[in-house]
Design a protein around this motif. Structure first.
Motif, short mmCIF file in Angstrom:
data_model
loop_
_atom_site.label_atom_id
_atom_site.label_comp_id
_atom_site.label_asym_id
_atom_site.label_seq_id
_atom_site.Cartn_x
_atom_site.Cartn_y
_atom_site.Cartn_z
N GLY A 80 83.74 49.04 29.82
CA GLY A 80 83.29 47.91 30.61
C GLY A 80 81.87 47.48 30.34
N PHE A 81 81.15 48.21 29.50
CA PHE A 81 79.76 47.86 29.16
C PHE A 81 79.70 47.26 27.76
CE2 PHE A 81 79.18 51.24 32.31
CZ PHE A 81 78.21 50.68 33.14
N ARG A 82 78.78 46.32 27.58
CA ARG A 82 78.60 45.73 26.26
C ARG A 82 77.70 46.62 25.41
NH1 ARG A 82 80.11 40.97 25.51
NH2 ARG A 82 79.75 40.37 27.67
N LEU A 83 78.14 46.90 24.19
CA LEU A 83 77.35 47.72 23.29
C LEU A 83 76.02 47.05 22.98
CD1 LEU A 83 80.11 48.75 20.73
CD2 LEU A 83 78.83 50.33 22.18
N ALA A 84 74.97 47.82 22.96
CA ALA A 84 73.66 47.29 22.57
C ALA A 84 73.72 46.86 21.11
CB ALA A 84 72.59 48.36 22.77
N SER A 85 73.14 45.72 20.80
CA SER A 85 73.16 45.22 19.43
C SER A 85 72.24 46.07 18.55
CB SER A 85 72.69 43.77 19.40
OG SER A 85 71.32 43.68 19.76
N LYS A 86 72.47 45.98 17.25
CA LYS A 86 71.61 46.69 16.30
C LYS A 86 70.17 46.22 16.44
CE LYS A 86 75.23 47.37 12.77
NZ LYS A 86 76.36 46.84 13.54
N GLY A 87 69.99 44.91 16.61
CA GLY A 87 68.64 44.36 16.73
C GLY A 87 67.91 44.86 17.95
N LYS A 88 68.60 44.90 19.08
CA LYS A 88 67.95 45.37 20.31
C LYS A 88 67.63 46.85 20.22
CE LYS A 88 68.65 43.43 24.26
NZ LYS A 88 69.16 42.95 25.58
N ARG A 89 68.52 47.62 19.62
CA ARG A 89 68.26 49.05 19.46
C ARG A 89 67.05 49.28 18.55
NH1 ARG A 89 72.95 53.31 18.79
NH2 ARG A 89 71.07 54.51 19.20
N PHE A 90 66.94 48.48 17.50
CA PHE A 90 65.80 48.60 16.59
C PHE A 90 64.50 48.28 17.32
CE2 PHE A 90 62.81 46.45 13.73
CZ PHE A 90 62.53 47.49 12.84
N LEU A 91 64.49 47.21 18.11
CA LEU A 91 63.29 46.83 18.84
C LEU A 91 62.91 47.88 19.88
CD1 LEU A 91 63.85 43.00 19.44
CD2 LEU A 91 62.15 44.07 17.96
N ALA A 92 63.92 48.43 20.56
CA ALA A 92 63.66 49.47 21.56
C ALA A 92 63.01 50.68 20.90
CB ALA A 92 64.95 49.87 22.25
N ASN A 93 63.51 51.06 19.74
CA ASN A 93 62.96 52.20 19.02
C ASN A 93 61.56 51.91 18.51
OD1 ASN A 93 63.35 54.90 17.79
ND2 ASN A 93 63.20 53.76 15.88
#
Length: 222
Positions: A80-93
């Motif tokens: 039921g949750f949307r997977l975090a995008s590659k771009g958002k994960r990269f920015l978070a890191n």
């Protein structure tokens, strides 16, 4: 707005028709037209056929377009949750790493003691720093944020890929961030995620976790 409601609204406007005129030409109740275009209901059966005939819309193409979009959205949903995008994960890191660099690594470089220099050479310090920091960060932040500092800033969280439960135990977070620190030294996680259909890094797979949008659950929109 749903794909069908949006298509009907856009086509009606492109033909210069008001909602009242479309209702009159299609013999469909005005309130029904309004509800369709406001995404309060979706036309089916005879109603859809009558509206599409007036607007010269191919029903089969419309339905196929809707199905393609729904399939694409559903493929990005887990528990039921949307997977975090590659771009958002990269920015978070990236943001998380920058914060640690400013608050920890720079002061360490400036004020490190001779005893540390004697204990470890420069290369071994660099190698040990990331996993040890990950171990500490995971144990502290996961119980509070269900993820690390970067996840918290970007509205993400970590869940189990097996059960969908929040990944919030200190020991779970410590192990996950430790693996992240070790593997990041070899750039393996960065390469792995580029081709993964669930946007997982190698340490995600090893710990059986997904990173998802924290507040994005359940509803399909267009």
């Amino acid at each position: 707005m749903s794909i069908i409601g949006k298509k009907i609204s856009e086509t009606r406007k492109s033909k210069g028709l008001t909602q009242e005129e479309l209702a009159e030409l299609s013999k469909v109740n005005l309130r029904t037209i309004q509800r369709i275009e406001n995404n309060e209901s979706e036309p089916r059966g005879k109603t859809l056929i009558l509206i599409c005939e007036v607007l010269d819309i191919n029903i089969e193409d419309l339905i196929n377009s809707k199905k393609i979009i729904e399939d694409n959205i559903n493929s990005n949903l887990v528990y039921g949750f949307r997977l975090a995008s590659k771009g958002k994960r990269f920015l978070a890191n990236l943001v998380e790493s920058f914060i640690y660099f400013i608050t920890i690594l720079i002061p360490y470089r400036i004020y490190k003691t001779p005893s540390l220099k004697e204990l470890l050479n420069e290369n071994s310090i660099d190698f040990v720093f990331a996993p040890v920091l990950g171990l500490i960060v995971g144990a502290i932040f996961y119980p509070m944020f269900i993820g690390n500092l970067g996840h918290r800033i970007f509205g993400l969280k970590v869940i189990s890929s097996e059960t969908g439960d929040d990944y919030k135990k200190a020991e779970e977070g410590a192990i996950r961030e430790l693996l992240k620190g070790v593997l990041s030294f070899f750039l393996i996680p960065i390469i792995w995620i580029l081709w993964d259909d669930k946007n997982q890094n190698l340490y995600d797979k090893l710990t059986k976790t997904y990173v998802v949008e924290k507040n994005d659950k359940g509803t399909i929109t267009y």
